[in-house]
Scaffold this motif. Structure first.
Motif, PDB file in Angstrom:
ATOM      1  N   ILE A  32       0.868  -1.392  -0.335  1.00 56.90           N
ATOM      2  CA  ILE A  32      -0.025  -0.229   0.091  1.00 56.90           C
ATOM      3  C   ILE A  32       0.927   1.237   0.413  1.00 56.90           C
ATOM      4  CG2 ILE A  32      -1.774   1.208   1.457  1.00 56.90           C
ATOM      5  CD1 ILE A  32      -2.553  -1.464   2.709  1.00 56.90           C
ATOM      6  N   GLY A  33       1.796   1.489   1.020  1.00 56.91           N
ATOM      7  CA  GLY A  33       2.598   3.004   0.522  1.00 56.91           C
ATOM      8  C   GLY A  33       2.650   3.222   2.319  1.00 56.91           C
ATOM      9  N   ARG A 321      -5.060   2.353  -0.438  1.00 58.38           N
ATOM     10  CA  ARG A 321      -4.051   2.507  -1.676  1.00 58.38           C
ATOM     11  C   ARG A 321      -4.353   4.022  -2.230  1.00 58.38           C
ATOM     12  NH1 ARG A 321      -2.901  -1.918  -6.011  1.00 58.38           N
ATOM     13  NH2 ARG A 321      -1.470  -2.974  -4.072  1.00 58.38           N
ATOM     14  N   SER A 324      -4.018   6.470   0.384  1.00 57.71           N
ATOM     15  CA  SER A 324      -2.181   7.474   0.564  1.00 57.71           C
ATOM     16  C   SER A 324      -2.271   8.214  -0.980  1.00 57.71           C
ATOM     17  CB  SER A 324      -1.584   5.922   0.661  1.00 57.71           C
ATOM     18  OG  SER A 324      -1.162   5.035  -0.573  1.00 57.71           O
ATOM     19  N   ALA A 325      -2.892   7.798  -1.910  1.00 56.49           N
ATOM     20  CA  ALA A 325      -2.602   8.811  -2.479  1.00 56.49           C
ATOM     21  C   ALA A 325      -3.314   9.785  -2.941  1.00 56.49           C
ATOM     22  CB  ALA A 325      -2.934   7.613  -4.087  1.00 56.49           C
ATOM     23  N   GLY A 326      -3.909  10.328  -1.587  1.00 59.03           N
ATOM     24  CA  GLY A 326      -4.995  11.506  -1.527  1.00 59.03           C
ATOM     25  C   GLY A 326      -6.100  12.169  -2.107  1.00 59.03           C
ATOM     26  N   ALA A 327      -6.529  10.498  -2.203  1.00 54.70           N
ATOM     27  CA  ALA A 327      -7.575  10.602  -2.833  1.00 54.70           C
ATOM     28  C   ALA A 327      -8.769  11.512  -2.250  1.00 54.70           C
ATOM     29  CB  ALA A 327      -8.612   9.472  -4.262  1.00 54.70           C
ATOM     30  N   GLY A 328     -10.096  11.821  -2.221  1.00 54.41           N
ATOM     31  CA  GLY A 328     -11.087  11.817  -1.556  1.00 54.41           C
ATOM     32  C   GLY A 328     -11.701  10.613  -2.090  1.00 54.41           C
TER      33      GLY A 328
ATOM     34  N   ALA B 325     -11.150  13.146  -8.453  1.00 51.09           N
ATOM     35  CA  ALA B 325     -11.598  11.807  -7.081  1.00 51.09           C
ATOM     36  C   ALA B 325     -10.328  13.035  -5.923  1.00 51.09           C
ATOM     37  CB  ALA B 325     -11.197  11.056  -6.355  1.00 51.09           C
ATOM     38  N   ALA B 327      -6.957  12.276  -6.775  1.00 52.90           N
ATOM     39  CA  ALA B 327      -5.759  11.392  -6.407  1.00 52.90           C
ATOM     40  C   ALA B 327      -4.767  11.075  -6.673  1.00 52.90           C
ATOM     41  CB  ALA B 327      -5.974  10.232  -6.897  1.00 52.90           C
ATOM     42  N   GLY B 331      -0.071   5.535  -4.771  1.00 56.26           N
ATOM     43  CA  GLY B 331      -0.733   4.829  -4.152  1.00 56.26           C
ATOM     44  C   GLY B 331      -0.291   2.897  -4.923  1.00 56.26           C
TER      45      GLY B 331
END
Lengths: 432, 432
Positions: A32-33, A321, A324-328, B325, B327, B331
């Motif tokens: 996942i990171g 994931r 952690s990538a900042g997606a809402g 979204a 991202a 990720g």
């Protein structure tokens, strides 16, 4: 950064998910990171004996407090309540939810997806349909740039086990059901499976995703397999066919040409050449037809603790994931209003088996009824028998494709003919 | 907000992707939440005749300028260069890339995924393996919380068409190949397909995703189907088996117990009960074994403009949803260093067919060689024939599972026996 995972429920699947989160934390963090932290497991009784040798301090009866501190909530309690209220709470607070609760989803999908949109969270439920088989994600993502026209699914392992055993051994339904119960493939009360209710819940979910809408159980026509006899199965085999309980969702038009989607569950005749015909035992499979992709099939185990836990963990990793990538949440459009067409509007083929008195003109009389209803016959097979009451014939018709309403009224009229002793079976046919 | 999509290449697949982006812009915007804009199509010659009746003003020869203004770059030029340099440029500038270029990916996967990480962008390539079948996304996401142990894939439609026709009609390889060429299922120069090179590129990609690493073509042992005779296929049928060209990637250990992954492509005997045995004609399928999910199979069309365009659009929509979204790319964790084990370290079963002089003690002599190499025999079938040169016997052994090195040296020693006239075929066996 650590992502906090709250688990609701600790039965067979829940305890396996907890074990994976604890035992594989390093591997999961690498994939996942960021690391996942299992913050707690909400149960009714913290002292109940349970599998997996899980640390006692993880258990709590305060599901709400657990949810309120979580990034991801995994709901594996089952049942409509309190699961539904807890999922709503999580989604509205912006925590994404993974669930395998098909009964809840089929009953309240519009409300739950609405809560996800409102909270900017995601609701994933790969485990709810066809167990470990990745089917929802391929439909939702891989085919997102295509148009699905039809979905045919073997989504209930119990009924597939029973029908497969009837096909392989020539046994009667009741005998195979008893055997399936002994082997643990069928519940003591098998109604939800054999009456098609479980398949109907999954059909509603498959249809909703495939056609970008939100259908519930009320939109699904449902027939089970309890009326299927060894004779029906043997008759199918004679014609190079097999009977499967299918969940079917299809884009179609009604008699007036209005577009809509028809969703139904019923026993279905399929050619043995069809990829679904090779799905044996308690396995599941979903066959998808799309405009560009053509024919696709997804096959695997539809139930069981480990396969279901695998599907749940796939959703958890996917959410993690994204987080952690900042997606809402979201990135998913509003469902579109779609007309649910009734079974009578569906287009299908019928296999009709009759016992008739063997006298001159019978076939002409029956063929006349087909013609008056505009139903065209593809094949007819006649077997003549005789007993002390004189000559009998068994007739088996397979029709060309026609509107269900016309097919049903054809059968109803044939049943009234004095020469017809009995209509012994009517089964719909799918595939080429 | 509009997401800008740049298309590189406008052949069969490219023109269909362009048509979908133009014709379905409203539908796609509804599914994604934001509209996509096709900003241009880079080609070598803007005036070349091409399909799809696409607006001339979209075409440009300046691929670099097109890339520099894009959010998503779709590469469908094929070939190693300039595709590789252009993809690198896009990824390093932070534009995500969708490609179906399996030759490029198999040759330079580590470098390209590195560029994606550096640029915080995503590289998706569902179209590169098994055409329209969603297989990479399920492996990458749905099984992300599980451990894949083995992947068996029918990933080349041409060779599956040929082997299926040999099985169905009893024809010889050369005759079926000629027929496949006439029907357009095989190229005029069929080497890349029949020698297994195309399957090997896909095997490298499947192995990389399934085992969270980056393998390239050099890590793949490759044998084609040119040596498969009608006799081999008939012999398989006699034993209830079928020969398929499989791409195999397997987590295993070498003789010293070191873990690693073995990737190979070769003709393989499978029981007719195996789900892959039912994959007919030019269809593809990938069979996956995972620790928790158990057995899964993904089936569909492996090639063709429309199916491939469907897979490309799935990746485009998936990226666009992520971007809308909020991202960033990534990720996705760093690939892990994984030992590639050579074919000699793989564990497999052999089917060995021999012609021998029919004299006393032959079988004992051969069985002795098996025993000395520690190879155990599962089944043996003997057919005795005779001609003007005396008695002959045909022997067919299927072994239990053993290390490839031991199996190969067993065959080498058997070949040297004076009583052995010829070793007519050696084919590996998979499945139970």
């Amino acid at each position: 950064m650590t992502l906090k995972v709250a688990l609701l429920g600790c039965g067979n699947v829940g305890s396996q998910v907890a074990r994976i989160l604890l035992d594989e934390s390093e591997e999961l963090a690498a994939r996942i990171g960021v690391p996942l932290e299992l913050t707690g497991i909400a149960v009714r009784n913290v002292d109940a004996p349970r599998e997996g040798n899980l640390p006692r301090e993880l258990f709590t009866t305060d599901a709400e407090a657990l949810i309120d501190g979580a990034d991801v909530v995994v709901e594996l309690m089952g049942g409509l309540e309190p699961a539904g209220t807890l999922i709503q709470r999580a989604l509205r607070r912006g925590a994404s939810v993974v669930t395998g609760n098909k009964a809840l989803l089929a009953a309240r999908l519009p409300e739950l997806t609405g809560a996800a949109r409102d909270g900017g969270a995601e609701l994933l439920y790969e485990a709810a349909v066809a167990g470990a088989i990745p089917i929802l994600r391929p439909i939702r993502e891989s085919l997102a740039g295509d148009h699905i026209t039809k979905v045919l699914g073997i989504v209930n392992g119990t009924t597939n086990f029973i029908l497969d055993a009837m096909d392989t051994h020539g046994s009667q339904f009741d005998d195979v059901l008893a055997e399936a119960q002994r082997l643990g493939y069928a519940e003591a009360d098998p109604t939800a499976d054999v009456a098609g209710h479980d398949a109907a819940a999954k059909a509603a979910l498959l249809a909703s995703l495939a056609f970008h809408t939100t259908f519930d159980l009320e939109n699904v026509h449902c027939e089970g397999i309890t009326e299927i006899s060894a004779d029906d199965v043997a008759g199918a085999a004679e014609s190079g066919m097999v009977i499967k309980l299918l969940a079917i969702a299809e884009r179609t038009t009604d008699a007036e040409g209005n577009e809509g989607v028809n969703v139904r569950v019923h026993p279905t005749l399929l050619s043995r050449e069809h990829p679904l015909a090779a799905v044996r035992g308690a396995f599941n499979a979903v066959f998808v037809e799309a405009e560009n992709a053509g024919e696709l099939m997804f096959y695997g185990q539809g139930a069981g603790g480990a396969p279901t836990a695998s599907a749940v963990m796939g959703d958890v990793v996917s959410l993690a994931r994204g987080l952690s990538a900042g997606a809402g949440g979201g990135g998913e459009a509003q469902p579109r209003p779609t007309r649910a067409l009734g079974i009578e509007e569906s287009t299908t083929r019928y296999s009709i088996s009759l016992e008739v008195t063997d006298e001159t003109g019978v076939l002409a009389e029956i063929a006349g009824i087909f013609a008056r209803h505009g139903v065209s016959i593809e094949t007819m097979r006649q077997t003549v028998t005789a007993d002390e009451n004189g000559g009998h014939a068994r007739l088996r018709f397979i029709t060309h494709s026609g509107r269900e309403a016309a097919l049903a009224s054809t059968v109803a009229e044939i049943e009234q003919l004095p020469v017809v002793e009995t209509v012994s079976s009517v089964v719909r046919v799918e595939g080429k």
